[in-house]
Design an enzyme around this catalytic site. Structure first.
Site, mmCIF file in Angstrom:
data_model
loop_
_atom_site.group_PDB
_atom_site.id
_atom_site.type_symbol
_atom_site.label_atom_id
_atom_site.label_comp_id
_atom_site.label_asym_id
_atom_site.label_seq_id
_atom_site.Cartn_x
_atom_site.Cartn_y
_atom_site.Cartn_z
ATOM 1 N N ASN A 132 0.854 -1.073 0.041
ATOM 2 C CA ASN A 132 0.020 -0.016 -0.042
ATOM 3 C C ASN A 132 0.948 1.266 -0.228
ATOM 4 O O ASN A 132 2.075 1.253 -0.160
ATOM 5 C CB ASN A 132 -0.726 0.084 1.298
ATOM 6 N N ASP A 165 -4.324 -6.481 4.862
ATOM 7 C CA ASP A 165 -5.378 -7.276 5.533
ATOM 8 C C ASP A 165 -5.301 -8.570 4.967
ATOM 9 O O ASP A 165 -5.979 -9.634 5.365
ATOM 10 C CB ASP A 165 -6.741 -6.661 5.146
ATOM 11 N N LYS A 220 8.565 -17.525 -10.488
ATOM 12 C CA LYS A 220 7.764 -16.466 -11.139
ATOM 13 C C LYS A 220 6.592 -16.943 -11.735
ATOM 14 O O LYS A 220 6.558 -17.869 -12.585
ATOM 15 C CB LYS A 220 8.789 -15.585 -12.144
ATOM 16 N N PHE A 230 -4.635 2.969 15.093
ATOM 17 C CA PHE A 230 -4.981 3.943 14.112
ATOM 18 C C PHE A 230 -6.077 3.479 13.002
ATOM 19 O O PHE A 230 -6.278 2.249 13.046
ATOM 20 C CB PHE A 230 -3.696 4.288 13.223
ATOM 21 N N LYS A 289 -13.607 0.266 16.190
ATOM 22 C CA LYS A 289 -12.116 -0.375 16.152
ATOM 23 C C LYS A 289 -11.701 -0.203 17.508
ATOM 24 O O LYS A 289 -11.050 -1.312 18.061
ATOM 25 C CB LYS A 289 -11.139 0.219 15.058
ATOM 26 N N LYS A 349 -11.236 -3.860 19.340
ATOM 27 C CA LYS A 349 -9.570 -4.325 19.340
ATOM 28 C C LYS A 349 -9.261 -3.997 20.701
ATOM 29 O O LYS A 349 -8.030 -3.907 21.050
ATOM 30 C CB LYS A 349 -8.917 -3.719 18.306
HETATM 31 O O1 PMT Z 1 2.992 5.952 6.610
HETATM 32 P P1 PMT Z 1 2.296 7.453 5.984
HETATM 33 O O2 PMT Z 1 2.530 7.625 4.528
HETATM 34 O O3 PMT Z 1 2.866 8.572 6.991
HETATM 35 O O4 PMT Z 1 0.906 7.330 6.217
HETATM 36 C C1 PMT Z 1 0.263 7.229 7.684
HETATM 37 C C2 PMT Z 1 -0.970 6.385 7.718
HETATM 38 C C3 PMT Z 1 -2.185 7.149 7.019
HETATM 39 C C4 PMT Z 1 -0.746 4.956 7.137
HETATM 40 C C5 PMT Z 1 -1.400 6.164 9.120
HETATM 41 O O5 PMT Z 1 -1.518 7.474 9.683
HETATM 42 C C6 PMT Z 1 -2.432 5.255 9.470
HETATM 43 O O6 PMT Z 1 -3.502 5.738 9.287
HETATM 44 N N1 PMT Z 1 -2.068 4.165 9.778
HETATM 45 C C7 PMT Z 1 -3.044 2.882 9.865
HETATM 46 C C8 PMT Z 1 -3.503 2.277 8.419
HETATM 47 C C9 PMT Z 1 -4.576 1.127 8.467
HETATM 48 O O7 PMT Z 1 -3.970 0.256 8.223
HETATM 49 O O8 PMT Z 1 -5.583 1.408 9.074
HETATM 50 P P2 PMT Z 1 -7.076 0.356 9.395
HETATM 51 O O9 PMT Z 1 -8.087 1.174 9.543
HETATM 52 O O10 PMT Z 1 -6.821 -0.495 8.075
HETATM 53 O O11 PMT Z 1 -6.490 -0.545 10.460
HETATM 54 C C10 PMT Z 1 -6.723 -0.492 11.822
HETATM 55 C C11 PMT Z 1 -5.517 -0.681 12.871
HETATM 56 O O12 PMT Z 1 -5.360 -2.108 12.831
HETATM 57 C C12 PMT Z 1 -4.432 0.037 12.601
HETATM 58 O O13 PMT Z 1 -3.766 0.439 13.861
HETATM 59 C C13 PMT Z 1 -3.529 -1.054 12.092
HETATM 60 O O14 PMT Z 1 -2.081 -1.129 12.257
HETATM 61 C C14 PMT Z 1 -3.835 -2.388 12.548
HETATM 62 N N2 PMT Z 1 -4.079 -3.714 11.960
HETATM 63 C C15 PMT Z 1 -4.782 -3.867 10.592
HETATM 64 C C16 PMT Z 1 -4.486 -4.912 10.151
HETATM 65 C C17 PMT Z 1 -3.967 -6.064 10.553
HETATM 66 N N3 PMT Z 1 -3.878 -7.340 9.990
HETATM 67 N N4 PMT Z 1 -3.225 -5.808 11.721
HETATM 68 C C18 PMT Z 1 -3.326 -4.767 12.358
HETATM 69 O O15 PMT Z 1 -2.739 -4.447 13.566
#
Ligand code: PMT
Length: 407
Positions: free
Chosen positions: A210, A279, A289, A323, A337, A341
């Site tokens: 991503n 995800d 490949k 986040f 969330k 979580k």
């Molecule tokens: O890296 P930059 O370019 O500076 O950008 C920053 C950002 C926008 C990426 C950052 O600020 C941000 O929003 N990070 C979270 C991105 C994300 O994956 O969000 P989500 O809503 O999909 O996930 C929610 C939370 O679950 C997050 O804390 C993530 O780390 C966590 N997660 C998600 C999927 C997974 N399999 N395991 C996780 O722990």
């Protein structure tokens, strides 16, 4: 701290001598830069006597044939040697130059080369201050992370009453000093921060990933270390340098990130899950490949481990900050969330807008705590946003300790 005082051409320039004294009394080493217009109001000699060093009066002011080269790069040396630039008075002309990136004299060139904190103390006639051109330049400068010390209201040199007076030099010196004081409110904390994207291979040469650049997570790690925390930064592949005084663990996949997080969980007191974790991943990555054919290709994707949810189940009395990156229903999703979580705080980013979020140097977030409090931060640089998030974490930590401590 080493502070550059830039002085613009306004009647308030006479107060800058007192500002230099007030900064020196607070222990700062001061270098003065006078614009050409400022020299119409006050002599360089005043500041040379106060600071006991050369006052900079122009890009090529002292250049002789021999030292023309060193004079030409003096703005870079001054930018690198000093910690903070304060411009007082900052005239309407200087604000416009800074906002638009003009570099036609020493002070505007220094502003562009300066990477430390910048404080601007505007002073001018009320109508000039209130003009939409000045206000929109201020908006640009504020968004850039410059601190603005608003002018006072009162009698102005032009004979009118209104906003535009340079505040008391003691007040400006105090504001500058407070910015240079490094908070140590995270001393004793062991903070685990995840940052950047993950890369999930689909064959030996290709992966799913991503747009996360790591900038937000790295800014958090850098600020947390400066504020006294021991920081372990678990990062996906990014193109930015590791912050100083931080233990960096480089990973590629969500599974590797999970393992690194769990290995460091026991010693941590705060976990900040900023990474943009994939995800889904390909569980059975082919050894060779994938070959291009005319047929449609389907990939079998399995969900990655939800690291945040797993840490939530094992967190004990640690603080867990998640986040949420959403393109719609931001606050509802962030609260969902937080509950599902077991987070203590969620930082909600609205992503998919230009100029903030993924990849950008800027961000705009809502910081939501379990108690229901929401603090909006930004738009601002990611370093500033990191400070605001850490302020909320430090406050939450203090309030939880107060609850735990019997009266
Ligand atoms: O890296 P930059 O370019 O500076 O950008 C920053 C950002 C926008 C990426 C950052 O600020 C941000 O929003 N990070 C979270 C991105 C994300 O994956 O969000 P989500 O809503 O999909 O996930 C929610 C939370 O679950 C997050 O804390 C993530 O780390 C966590 N997660 C998600 C999927 C997974 N399999 N395991 C996780 O722990």
């Amino acid at each position: 701290m080493r502070v550059v005082v830039g002085i613009g051409g306004g009647i308030a320039a006479y107060k800058s001598a007192e500002l230099v004294r007030a900064l020196q009394q607070r222990g700062h080493e001061v270098q003065v830069v006078l614009t050409r217009a400022a020299q119409e109001f006050i002599q360089p000699l005043t500041f040379a006597a106060l600071t006991n060093r050369k006052v900079i009066t122009g890009l090529f002011s002292e250049a002789s044939q021999q030292d023309a080269l060193s004079s030409a790069v003096e703005h870079i040396a001054v930018a690198q040697e000093n910690d903070l630039l304060v411009v007082a008075p900052a005239t309407a002309d200087l604000l416009a130059k800074f906002a638009y990136g003009f570099a036609d004299d020493f002070l505007s060139t220094l502003y562009l080369a300066f990477t430390g904190k910048v404080v601007l103390a505007p002073a001018m006639n009320t109508a000039m201050w209130e003009h939409s051109a000045t206000q929109s330049n201020l908006e640009v400068l504020t968004r850039r992370g410059n601190s603005i010390i608003e002018p006072d209201e009162g009698w102005l040199a032009c004979g009118t009453i209104g906003a535009g007076r340079l505040p008391d030099p003691e007040y400006i010196a105090e504001r500058v000093s407070s910015l240079t004081r490094q908070k140590k409110d995270l001393e004793g904390e062991f903070i685990l921060i995840t940052a950047g994207p993950t890369q999930e291979p689909i064959d030996p040469v290709r992966f799913i990933s991503n747009r996360s650049s790591g900038k937000m997570g790295y800014a958090l790690a850098e600020s947390a270390a400066k504020r006294g925390a021991h920081v372990v930064l678990i990062s996906g592949p990014v193109n930015i340098p590791a912050p100083k005084n931080v233990e960096l663990i480089a990973i590629h996949t969500a599974n590797e990130m999970r393992n690194a997080v769990l290995e460091n969980l026991a010693q941590s007191t705060i976990i900040i899950k900023n990474a943009a974790v994939a995800d889904y991943y390909v569980a059975d990555v082919p050894r060779q490949k994938l070959k291009k054919t005319a047929a449609r290709l389907s990939l079998q994707l399995d969900p990655t481990p939800d690291i945040l949810a797993e840490v939530g189940q094992r967190k004990g009395d640690r603080l867990l900050i998640g986040f949420a990156a959403e393109t719609q229903n931001l606050l509802e999703e962030a609260r969902r969330k937080m509950n599902s979580k077991q987070c203590d705080m969620v930082v909600a980013n609205l992503v998919g807008q230009d100029g903030v979020g993924f990849e950008s140097d800027w961000n705009e977030v809502d910081i939501i705590t379990r108690s229901g409090q929401t603090v909006h931060a930004g738009p601002a640089g990611k370093k500033e946003i990191a400070e605001r998030i850490l302020d909320q974490i430090a406050t939450l930590r203090l309030s939880l300790r107060a609850v735990d401590t019997p009266a």
